[in-house]
Design a protein around this motif. Structure first.
Motif, PDB file in Angstrom:
ATOM      1  N   HIS A 194     -74.216  72.495 -61.601  1.00  0.00           N
ATOM      2  CA  HIS A 194     -74.572  71.093 -61.503  1.00  0.00           C
ATOM      3  C   HIS A 194     -74.847  70.669 -60.023  1.00  0.00           C
ATOM      4  O   HIS A 194     -74.285  71.376 -59.194  1.00  0.00           O
ATOM      5  N   SER A 195     -75.397  69.639 -59.644  1.00  0.00           N
ATOM      6  CA  SER A 195     -75.604  69.281 -58.476  1.00  0.00           C
ATOM      7  C   SER A 195     -74.310  68.450 -57.575  1.00  0.00           C
ATOM      8  O   SER A 195     -74.302  68.164 -56.483  1.00  0.00           O
ATOM      9  N   SER A 196     -73.615  68.130 -58.371  1.00  0.00           N
ATOM     10  CA  SER A 196     -72.179  67.664 -58.240  1.00  0.00           C
ATOM     11  C   SER A 196     -70.975  67.717 -59.289  1.00  0.00           C
ATOM     12  O   SER A 196     -71.565  67.628 -60.291  1.00  0.00           O
ATOM     13  N   LYS A 220     -70.497  78.500 -52.559  1.00  0.00           N
ATOM     14  CA  LYS A 220     -71.414  77.369 -51.977  1.00  0.00           C
ATOM     15  C   LYS A 220     -71.126  77.053 -50.553  1.00  0.00           C
ATOM     16  O   LYS A 220     -72.006  76.280 -49.934  1.00  0.00           O
ATOM     17  N   TYR A 278     -69.806  72.307 -48.581  1.00  0.00           N
ATOM     18  CA  TYR A 278     -70.347  71.333 -49.679  1.00  0.00           C
ATOM     19  C   TYR A 278     -69.097  71.448 -50.647  1.00  0.00           C
ATOM     20  O   TYR A 278     -69.435  70.655 -51.720  1.00  0.00           O
ATOM     21  N   LYS A 296     -70.039  68.158 -52.352  1.00  0.00           N
ATOM     22  CA  LYS A 296     -70.648  67.741 -53.706  1.00  0.00           C
ATOM     23  C   LYS A 296     -69.689  68.346 -54.885  1.00  0.00           C
ATOM     24  O   LYS A 296     -70.076  67.864 -56.089  1.00  0.00           O
ATOM     25  N   TRP A 297     -69.129  69.397 -54.740  1.00  0.00           N
ATOM     26  CA  TRP A 297     -68.086  70.074 -55.690  1.00  0.00           C
ATOM     27  C   TRP A 297     -66.489  70.000 -55.163  1.00  0.00           C
ATOM     28  O   TRP A 297     -66.336  70.409 -53.943  1.00  0.00           O
ATOM     29  N   GLU A 344     -72.124  64.676 -61.676  1.00  0.00           N
ATOM     30  CA  GLU A 344     -72.855  65.065 -62.952  1.00  0.00           C
ATOM     31  C   GLU A 344     -72.006  65.863 -63.736  1.00  0.00           C
ATOM     32  O   GLU A 344     -72.097  65.683 -65.166  1.00  0.00           O
TER      33      GLU A 344
END
Length: 452
Positions: free
Chosen positions: A28-30, A52, A56, A72-73, A88
């Protein structure tokens, strides 16, 4: 617009549940994933960074926060999950800990209220299935079988344990005594405990994983999913102190620990060692067949808190469980500390606005890693609240002086364990960058003290 998907992936240890969740998270993007231990959050943060890049990926635990601007993660402890972020994907590991009377209310809150915008995943033991189906009826439930066989091998002396064995004990004194005995007789071993700093823990794990030593001695922190190449798990005791009293391990707890043996497709064995009595046949049978009684109730605490005044906050914390299957657990340390400080007229006077009541609650949530059964923890929380309420920030010299007191490496094992617990308290305070002026410097000093 489609409804967000909610999945529960259940099964015993070594079923690939966490690997699946990390794969879905990074697809997922996040996303945010919550783990029961900071050691696990750190381990999976490292995996996510490898996939990643540091730029990020974020790590958030009580004592450690690494949050790049473009993160993001997020790998987190369950308590530290940043639920105000819209992502997400969201996952919670070891969701059966909803039943734990001390921490369970946090896991239950995530089960009932935390959701990803596209996908939510709960990972855990099959024992939570009936209650999960009732409380989250929209959840798709998938059961995964264990990838390898787990077999009881009976009692063995420390001197006869096979290579790639993990010995599990339930106190720091036991862990270090067993480690010393193995070093004398077998040549060397690694030690893993929840109290160790991330850097010390990583060094010990590397020692074992790189096969520089063939034996590992650990607390039951290993049962929450640390990924180690263990072929055999030996219990040095079947009783633990749960924060309130000594008690026997439940069959499910024993299974969580024994299940660390045999990773991937490799079979594993478990048994007892030293002076530990044999495992009861009934528990052995349950562990080998992965067959346990379903949970009857989950711990719950109201999370819709009223910050209009101190009394209203206490009343909202005391609210009864709203439906069958949920029950109030033990009063948590933060609730007990708030009740103590609420009796102080000066504290009540300072907590005169909604913002101040919220600040008081945040100060009460400083974890009590020391567990001294006196009022010293409440005194720390009180002083933190007073400083921030009156001055807007903690005085660096006070925080740094408290950290410096933790830097000594002199003393017996109990003294050193108390020092580790104390530095974890101050690492938590230092990680609150809104509480300290020179956060980077204070956090650096806390890391130095923890690694000393």
């Amino acid at each position: 617009m489609f409804d967000a998907r909610v999945r529960a992936v259940l099964g015993p240890t070594n079923t690939g549940k966490t690997h699946l969740a990390i794969t879905r998270l990074l697809a997922h993007s996040s996303g945010i994933i919550g783990f029961p231990l900071r050691l696990l959050a750190r381990e999976n943060y490292d995996r996510m960074v490898a996939a990643k890049g540091e730029r990020y990926v974020a790590l958030i635990t009580g004592e450690e926060k690494i949050v790049p601007p473009e993160a993001k993660w997020f790998a987190c402890t369950v308590e530290a999950m940043p639920l105000d972020r819209r992502v997400e994907f969201l996952a919670v590991d070891e969701i059966q800990l909803c039943a734990d009377p001390d921490r369970g209310h946090v896991f239950t809150d995530r089960l009932l209220n935390a959701r990803g915008m596209v996908e939510t995943m709960f990972l855990g033991a099959e024992t939570i299935r009936p209650l999960l189906q009732r409380l989250v009826p929209q959840a798709e439930i998938e059961t995964r079988p264990r990838l390898s066989q787990l077999t009881h091998s009976g009692p063995q002396k420390l001197t006869r344990l096979p290579p790639r064995s993990a010995v599990v004990a339930f106190s720091a004194a036991e862990v270090y005594a067993i480690a010393e005995a193995i070093r004398r007789r077998r040549g060397g071993c690694a030690v893993v405990m929840g109290r160790l700093s991330p850097r010390t823990r990583n060094a010990q794990v590397a020692l074992y994983q790189n096969r520089e030593v063939d034996f590992l001695v650990a607390t039951d922190a290993i049962g929450m999913g640390l990924n180690m190449d263990v072929d055999h798990v030996a219990f040095a005791a079947l009783q633990k102190f749960d924060g309130h009293k000594p008690r026997q391990l439940t069959a499910q707890e024993a299974a969580q620990i024994a299940g660390r043996a045999g990773r991937g497709m490799r079979d594993g064995t478990f048994g007892v060692t030293g002076d530990c009595p044999p495992l009861p046949e009934e528990i052995v049978d349950k562990i080998e067949k992965h067959n346990f009684e379903a949970l009857q109730t989950l711990a719950w605490r109201n999370s819709d808190l009223d910050f209009s005044n101190v009394e209203a906050l206490l009343d909202s914390l005391a609210a009864p469980a709203p439906q069958p299957g949920l029950a109030k657990g033990h009063d948590a340390t933060d609730h007990i500390t708030l009740s103590m400080l609420a009796r102080d007229a000066e504290i009540r006077g300072l907590a005169a606005t909604r913002g101040r009541v919220r600040l008081l609650w945040e100060a009460c949530q400083i974890p009590d890693f020391r567990k001294l059964s006196d009022d010293s923890h409440a005194a720390v929380c009180s002083r933190v609240f007073r400083h921030i309420a009156e001055d807007g920030v903690l005085p660096d010299e006070w925080v740094l002086s408290q950290i410096a007191l933790c830097g000594s490496t002199e003393g017996d094992l109990d003294t050193l364990m108390a020092r580790l617990a104390n530095i974890r308290v101050w690492s938590y305070v230092a990680a609150r960058s809104d509480w300290v002026k020179d956060a980077a410097n204070v956090q650096g000093e806390a890391r130095k003290a923890e690694d000393a």
